[in-house]
Design a protein around this motif. Structure first.
Motif, PDB file in Angstrom:
ATOM      1  N   LYS A   1       0.844  -1.212   0.000  1.00 30.16           N
ATOM      2  CA  LYS A   1       0.000   0.000   0.000  1.00 30.16           C
ATOM      3  C   LYS A   1       0.876   1.257   0.000  1.00 30.16           C
ATOM      4  O   LYS A   1       0.599   2.223  -0.695  1.00 30.16           O
ATOM      5  CB  LYS A   1      -0.914   0.005   1.246  1.00 30.16           C
ATOM      6  CG  LYS A   1      -2.156  -0.865   1.090  1.00 30.16           C
ATOM      7  CD  LYS A   1      -3.039  -0.768   2.316  1.00 30.16           C
ATOM      8  CE  LYS A   1      -4.146  -1.824   2.267  1.00 30.16           C
ATOM      9  NZ  LYS A   1      -4.712  -2.076   3.596  1.00 30.16           N
TER      10      LYS A   1
ATOM     11  N   LYS B   1       2.443   1.744  -3.373  1.00 29.86           N
ATOM     12  CA  LYS B   1       1.453   2.265  -4.326  1.00 29.86           C
ATOM     13  C   LYS B   1       1.232   3.770  -4.108  1.00 29.86           C
ATOM     14  O   LYS B   1       1.062   4.532  -5.063  1.00 29.86           O
ATOM     15  CB  LYS B   1       0.145   1.488  -4.214  1.00 29.86           C
ATOM     16  CG  LYS B   1       0.270   0.081  -4.808  1.00 29.86           C
ATOM     17  CD  LYS B   1      -0.999  -0.728  -4.725  1.00 29.86           C
ATOM     18  CE  LYS B   1      -0.797  -2.059  -5.465  1.00 29.86           C
ATOM     19  NZ  LYS B   1      -2.001  -2.903  -5.460  1.00 29.86           N
ATOM     20  N   LYS B   2       1.265   4.190  -2.844  1.00 29.72           N
ATOM     21  CA  LYS B   2       1.155   5.630  -2.559  1.00 29.72           C
ATOM     22  C   LYS B   2       2.340   6.387  -3.167  1.00 29.72           C
ATOM     23  O   LYS B   2       2.184   7.477  -3.725  1.00 29.72           O
ATOM     24  CB  LYS B   2       1.153   5.863  -1.035  1.00 29.72           C
ATOM     25  CG  LYS B   2      -0.217   5.798  -0.392  1.00 29.72           C
ATOM     26  CD  LYS B   2      -0.096   6.293   1.050  1.00 29.72           C
ATOM     27  CE  LYS B   2      -1.191   5.677   1.917  1.00 29.72           C
ATOM     28  NZ  LYS B   2      -0.891   5.788   3.345  1.00 29.72           N
TER      29      LYS B   2
ATOM     30  N   TYR C   1       4.151   5.474  -5.773  1.00 25.84           N
ATOM     31  CA  TYR C   1       3.921   5.498  -7.226  1.00 25.84           C
ATOM     32  C   TYR C   1       2.912   6.591  -7.590  1.00 25.84           C
ATOM     33  O   TYR C   1       3.065   7.284  -8.593  1.00 25.84           O
ATOM     34  CB  TYR C   1       3.386   4.142  -7.695  1.00 25.84           C
ATOM     35  CG  TYR C   1       4.446   3.164  -8.160  1.00 25.84           C
ATOM     36  CD1 TYR C   1       4.480   2.730  -9.482  1.00 25.84           C
ATOM     37  CD2 TYR C   1       5.398   2.640  -7.289  1.00 25.84           C
ATOM     38  CE1 TYR C   1       5.419   1.809  -9.919  1.00 25.84           C
ATOM     39  CE2 TYR C   1       6.343   1.727  -7.713  1.00 25.84           C
ATOM     40  CZ  TYR C   1       6.356   1.313  -9.038  1.00 25.84           C
ATOM     41  OH  TYR C   1       7.299   0.406  -9.471  1.00 25.84           O
ATOM     42  N   ASN C   2       1.880   6.729  -6.770  1.00 27.93           N
ATOM     43  CA  ASN C   2       0.856   7.747  -7.047  1.00 27.93           C
ATOM     44  C   ASN C   2       1.437   9.150  -6.924  1.00 27.93           C
ATOM     45  O   ASN C   2       1.168  10.025  -7.751  1.00 27.93           O
ATOM     46  CB  ASN C   2      -0.336   7.572  -6.098  1.00 27.93           C
ATOM     47  CG  ASN C   2      -1.556   8.308  -6.612  1.00 27.93           C
ATOM     48  OD1 ASN C   2      -1.963   8.122  -7.752  1.00 27.93           O
ATOM     49  ND2 ASN C   2      -2.126   9.174  -5.785  1.00 27.93           N
ATOM     50  N   ASN C   3       2.261   9.356  -5.877  1.00 29.82           N
ATOM     51  CA  ASN C   3       2.904  10.663  -5.692  1.00 29.82           C
ATOM     52  C   ASN C   3       3.765  11.017  -6.912  1.00 29.82           C
ATOM     53  O   ASN C   3       3.802  12.170  -7.348  1.00 29.82           O
ATOM     54  CB  ASN C   3       3.809  10.660  -4.451  1.00 29.82           C
ATOM     55  CG  ASN C   3       3.009  10.621  -3.167  1.00 29.82           C
ATOM     56  OD1 ASN C   3       1.786  10.698  -3.183  1.00 29.82           O
ATOM     57  ND2 ASN C   3       3.696  10.469  -2.037  1.00 29.82           N
TER      58      ASN C   3
ATOM     59  N   TYR D   1      -0.750   0.786 -11.358  1.00 30.54           N
ATOM     60  CA  TYR D   1      -0.183   0.018 -10.240  1.00 30.54           C
ATOM     61  C   TYR D   1      -0.532   0.705  -8.916  1.00 30.54           C
ATOM     62  O   TYR D   1      -0.830   0.043  -7.916  1.00 30.54           O
ATOM     63  CB  TYR D   1       1.333  -0.126 -10.382  1.00 30.54           C
ATOM     64  CG  TYR D   1       1.966  -0.816  -9.181  1.00 30.54           C
ATOM     65  CD1 TYR D   1       1.785  -2.182  -8.967  1.00 30.54           C
ATOM     66  CD2 TYR D   1       2.702  -0.096  -8.239  1.00 30.54           C
ATOM     67  CE1 TYR D   1       2.320  -2.811  -7.861  1.00 30.54           C
ATOM     68  CE2 TYR D   1       3.245  -0.719  -7.129  1.00 30.54           C
ATOM     69  CZ  TYR D   1       3.056  -2.078  -6.943  1.00 30.54           C
ATOM     70  OH  TYR D   1       3.584  -2.710  -5.833  1.00 30.54           O
ATOM     71  N   ALA D   2      -0.527   2.029  -8.932  1.00 29.05           N
ATOM     72  CA  ALA D   2      -0.836   2.809  -7.719  1.00 29.05           C
ATOM     73  C   ALA D   2      -2.316   2.741  -7.355  1.00 29.05           C
ATOM     74  O   ALA D   2      -2.720   3.206  -6.290  1.00 29.05           O
ATOM     75  CB  ALA D   2      -0.427   4.265  -7.925  1.00 29.05           C
TER      76      ALA D   2
ATOM     77  N   ASN E   1      -4.595   4.470  -8.713  1.00 32.99           N
ATOM     78  CA  ASN E   1      -5.128   5.828  -8.763  1.00 32.99           C
ATOM     79  C   ASN E   1      -6.585   5.749  -9.233  1.00 32.99           C
ATOM     80  O   ASN E   1      -6.868   5.196 -10.304  1.00 32.99           O
ATOM     81  CB  ASN E   1      -4.287   6.639  -9.761  1.00 32.99           C
ATOM     82  CG  ASN E   1      -4.809   8.039  -9.960  1.00 32.99           C
ATOM     83  OD1 ASN E   1      -5.915   8.224 -10.463  1.00 32.99           O
ATOM     84  ND2 ASN E   1      -4.012   9.021  -9.596  1.00 32.99           N
TER      85      ASN E   1
ATOM     86  N   ALA F   1       6.230   8.338   0.835  1.00 31.16           N
ATOM     87  CA  ALA F   1       4.833   8.195   0.388  1.00 31.16           C
ATOM     88  C   ALA F   1       3.906   9.086   1.215  1.00 31.16           C
ATOM     89  O   ALA F   1       2.881   9.559   0.716  1.00 31.16           O
ATOM     90  CB  ALA F   1       4.389   6.744   0.498  1.00 31.16           C
TER      91      ALA F   1
END
Length: 845
Positions: free
Chosen positions: A601, A604-605, A607-609, A643-644, A646, A843
């Motif tokens: 988790k 993934k955060k 990656y989202n950032n 992958y994130a 989003n 993250a």
């Protein structure tokens, strides 16, 4: 004659008359090979494989012979040495191994059809006709082919057909050439043709399963590539035609047979109306690679397979030189930096890797030479380094002289260095041999010690490495004039750092342009100076910094955790190369996390950032004003955002699927893979699985096939994974040439890893029988190595592969891959907690 391993040392051919009768119904060939040449002794041998030899004559008289199948030779006793005409009558099977003469299978409107083609590199011409099947044994060839001909079929060969008599097709005499470059093919073909400025006929051929428009792109690239090479090499293309043929079944990517180049369909044919730019770049570079070989490899050929790099490394560099010249807007050198360069650096850092130049004799070992990361990628990088050193004028002059001196003959690596060195007025050989003959590459450390800027070099290893005292002559390419042009010592002192920094006004760097094959470790002072002034650093150099940090983390010279906070410096960069390097590093972080946990988790955060702003900027569809960089960056951003998990990305992907579910193939090719994979992964059902698999069977669009493979193998359903693995050995669904991609897809899927690994171990014999003669066979081992990261998997890998360690062609791969997994397991055990803490911290920012 004891101790002689090369047939050419016993018999030197000058001319072949070859007749081959091919029966597709019985899957048998029969023929006669008549060879004029000089016997160096009364005891000679020539090559054959899997043949039934009916008779051997010398100058019209029967002579004693025996067949040694293990050594793949016919031993012949002649009445005398000297000029001799051999005549060998034989029978042999048509193979189904994609080697020798073999059928390709395809369907048109539900009807199953066959196309017969050839693949003779490295040592498979001996399966088609008895010969001196060695690169040095150049001769002229007259080819005559008979087959069970059907109306409307086309036959192609290296040279134009001159006549047909009694169902036998006769082709014009070839120029002097090596056996492995002979090729022919026949079947129900379509073509498009054009002519170059100098009068060379250029054609693209495929089965009629494809739409005619799929041939257009390749025809244009092939024509312009030949025109470019004639100019760049200042040497005319030496044959009347250049045919490009797409074979439905093909083990390699493509093959440079002189005048009849053969390709996988995926590397020649494409839909001009819906193909992603990166696929166009890939197809264009494959075509220009093979056409570079028409001079470099075909006109002048290596004497023996130890100099394979002479062919492949040079063609690998020239593919980029050519496409950069004919499609300058594509910035194709950036593709080299994001594919070949990291592949070479990763592979070449493992102790035990082969050098670019390797001594080899055993046919199985010859095939194992085709290590794409070394002979192709590292070799090309070595030559890019040389090109930057001598400049294009000297390079072209040297090549012109090299071709003039060795055309229709053979050469060694030293001949090339001599020609270019003379043109450049430089001892090129002494520099380049340090890269050619030694495995591995150096790390250059740049440090401020007692106020002075010092550089040192030593060999760089990922994992355990035995220090062998190697050093290289390194073209440093520094942005400070005080640095030596060639750094050949172990250490150099450049003087007071503060004075140098003030005089130059920018942070100190080496390997500007990232053309030289080494990595850099800057000390903290120098690295933070670069990071604080990133706006002064070009995108290729920013990419190189990220790449070097990743490799330093892999080698444990710095911690992965220390690099994680640096990623945010690059997140909003609009350059493809920078994004490629950043996400390659981010992808590497996945090995430190356990799937479906809080660790994942947090990742993934992160990656989202990294991707959220870029996702908003680029979106899912191309805009009128977007750059080439935007087009090539979008896939990396979409991949990261999905992958994130989003929410916007997931929603958009699902909506795109729903809106296009009746015509998925028409989704824009640059985003199609992400839409399909997201649907299978997050909304998958047995119906969707069956539908996509059915579309995979039916479509002839190679790009869409590839996207479907990625989507289908991402299913989380254990029942569907089991069903999929049953298809691995069903050639009507998954062709053997494509199986590795399917195996890799399932193995890389956390829910499919066990099932794929079990299949490989349980059905290894089937795999060996099916693709064991293929030069890419060892890559099944590499795929498994690339996924495994736990002590348990390491033990299983060793238990299965160590008993196979003495199999010719597999030894080096197994030893290296065990070492790589051991290194990875140790790295994860030692750094997992720190890396996850760093991910969580960044993250949360």
């Amino acid at each position: 004659m004891t101790g002689i391993t090369h047939s050419f040392d016993t018999f030197q051919p000058t001319h072949y008359d070859i007749f081959i009768d091919i029966n597709r119904g019985t899957k048998q060939i029969s023929g006669k090979s008549v060879i004029d040449g000089e016997a160096k002794d009364k005891q000679i041998f020539i090559q054959q494989k899997n043949m039934e030899i009916a008779s051997v004559q010398a100058d019209g008289n029967d002579v004693p012979f025996n067949v040694d199948n293990k050594k793949e030779v016919i031993n012949i006793t002649l009445p005398k040495a000297g000029e001799t005409t051999l005549a060998v009558e034989y029978k042999a099977p048509l193979t189904d191994s994609m080697m020798g003469i073999y059928p390709s299978y395809y369907e048109v409107d539900g009807e199953k059809k066959e196309l017969i083609g050839t693949q003779f590199e490295t040592t498979f011409a001996r399966q088609a006709f008895p010969s001196v099947d060695e690169p040095e044994a150049k001769a002229k060839f007259d080819l005559a082919i008979k087959f069970d001909e059907k109306p409307g079929e086309t036959i192609l060969a290296n040279m134009p057909e001159v006549r047909t008599e009694n169902g036998i097709h006769y082709f014009d005499t070839t120029v002097r050439m090596s056996t492995y470059l002979i090729a022919f093919a026949f079947g129900d073909l379509q073509s498009k043709q054009t002519t170059t400025k100098s009068g060379v006929k250029v054609g693209v051929f495929s089965t009629k399963a494809h739409e005619p428009k799929e041939l257009d792109f390749a025809l244009d690239i092939a024509k312009r590539s030949i025109e470019f090479y004639e100019d760049f090499y200042q040497t005319p293309y030496p044959l009347p035609h250049s045919w490009q043929l797409a074979l439905p079944d093909f083990s390699a990517g493509a093959m440079e047979n002189w005048g009849l180049v053969t390709y996988r369909e995926a590397y020649l044919l494409l839909d001009p109306d819906n193909t992603a730019l990166d696929t166009k770049q890939l197809v264009a570079t494959v075509i220009s690679h093979e056409l570079a070989h028409q001079w470099f490899g075909d006109l002048v050929t290596m004497k023996w397979w130890d100099d394979l790099w002479l062919n492949e490394s040079f063609a690998n560099m020239m593919e980029y030189v050519a496409i950069d010249a004919i499609e300058p807007d594509w910035n194709v050198w950036e593709l080299f930096q994001t594919t070949d360069v990291p592949a070479a650096l990763q592979r070449d850092a493992t102790d035990g890797v082969q050098s670019v130049h390797v001594n080899v004799e055993d046919p199985a070992e010859i095939d194992a030479l085709f290590d794409s990361a070394i002979v192709y990628a590292k070799g090309a990088r070595m030559l890019v380094m040389m090109r930057a050193l001598v400049g294009d004028d000297a390079l072209r002059e040297g090549l012109k002289n090299y071709f003039a001196a060795h055309k229709f003959a053979n050469a060694k690596g030293s001949d090339l260095w001599d020609a270019i060195g003379e043109a450049a007025g430089m001892d090129v050989a002494s520099i380049m041999n340090t890269w050619l003959e030694q495995p591995g590459y150096p790390i250059v450390r740049a440090r401020v010690v007692d106020g002075n800027l010092k550089l040192t070099q030593q060999q760089f290893f990922i994992g355990d490495g035995k220090e062998a005292g190697r050093s290289w002559k390194i073209p440093l390419n520094s942005n400070y004039d005080v640095a030596p042009k060639i750094f050949g010592n172990k250490e150099v002192d450049l003087g007071n750092y503060e004075e140098l920094r003030k005089a130059n006004g920018v942070p100190f760097r080496v390997n500007v342009g990232n053309n030289s094959h080494f990595i850099v470790r800057y000390d903290k002072t120098l690295l933070m100076d670069i990071m604080d002034n990133l706006d002064t650093v070009d995108s290729i150099s920013q990419m190189a910094i990220l790449q070097d940090l990743r490799l330093l983390a892999e080698s444990r010279q710095m911690s992965y955790a220390a690099v994680v906070p640096l990623l945010k410096h690059f997140a909003d960069n609009k350059s493809t190369v920078v994004n490629s390097a950043m996400y390659r590093f981010a992808y590497n972080l996945r090995k430190f996390i356990t799937p479906n946990t809080d660790e994942e988790k947090n990742l993934k955060k992160l990656y989202n950032n990294l991707s959220a702003k870029q996702l908003t900027r680029l979106g899912w569809s191309q805009k009128a004003d977007e750059t080439i960089d935007d087009q090539l960056t979008r896939p990396a951003i979409l991949n990261a955002a999905l992958y994130a998990e989003n929410p916007e990305a997931l929603k958009s992907a699902h909506e795109l699927f729903e809106a296009n579910k009746d015509s998925l193939a028409t989704l824009p090719a640059d985003i199609r893979i992400f839409v399909l994979r997201n649907e299978m992964k997050n909304y998958g059902s047995e119906d969707l699985f069956n539908d996509l698999l059915d579309q995979y069977r039916k479509t002839t669009d190679p790009s869409y096939k590839s996207d479907l493979c990625v989507a289908i193998t991402s299913t989380k359903d254990a029942k569907l994974i089991a069903k999929l693995i049953e298809k691995f050995e069903d050639a009507d669904t998954i062709k053997p040439q494509d199986l590795r991609a399917w195996f890799s897809g399932v193995l890389n899927n956390a829910d499919g890893e066990q099932a794929a690994w079990d299949w490989l171990r349980n059905d290894w014999k089937w795999l060996e029988d099916t693709v064991g003669g293929d030069m890419e066979f060892t890559t099944y081992i590499t795929v498994a190595m690339s996924v495994f990261r736990t002590p348990e998997r390491l033990q299983e890998f060793k238990a299965f592969f160590e008993p196979k360690i003495n199999t010719p062609g597999l030894t080096r791969e197994i030893k290296m891959d065990i070492s790589i997994i051991e290194s990875r397991v140790g790295l994860i055990q030692d750094e997992k907690d720190d890396v996850n803490a760093a991910i969580k911290l960044v993250a949360g920012e």
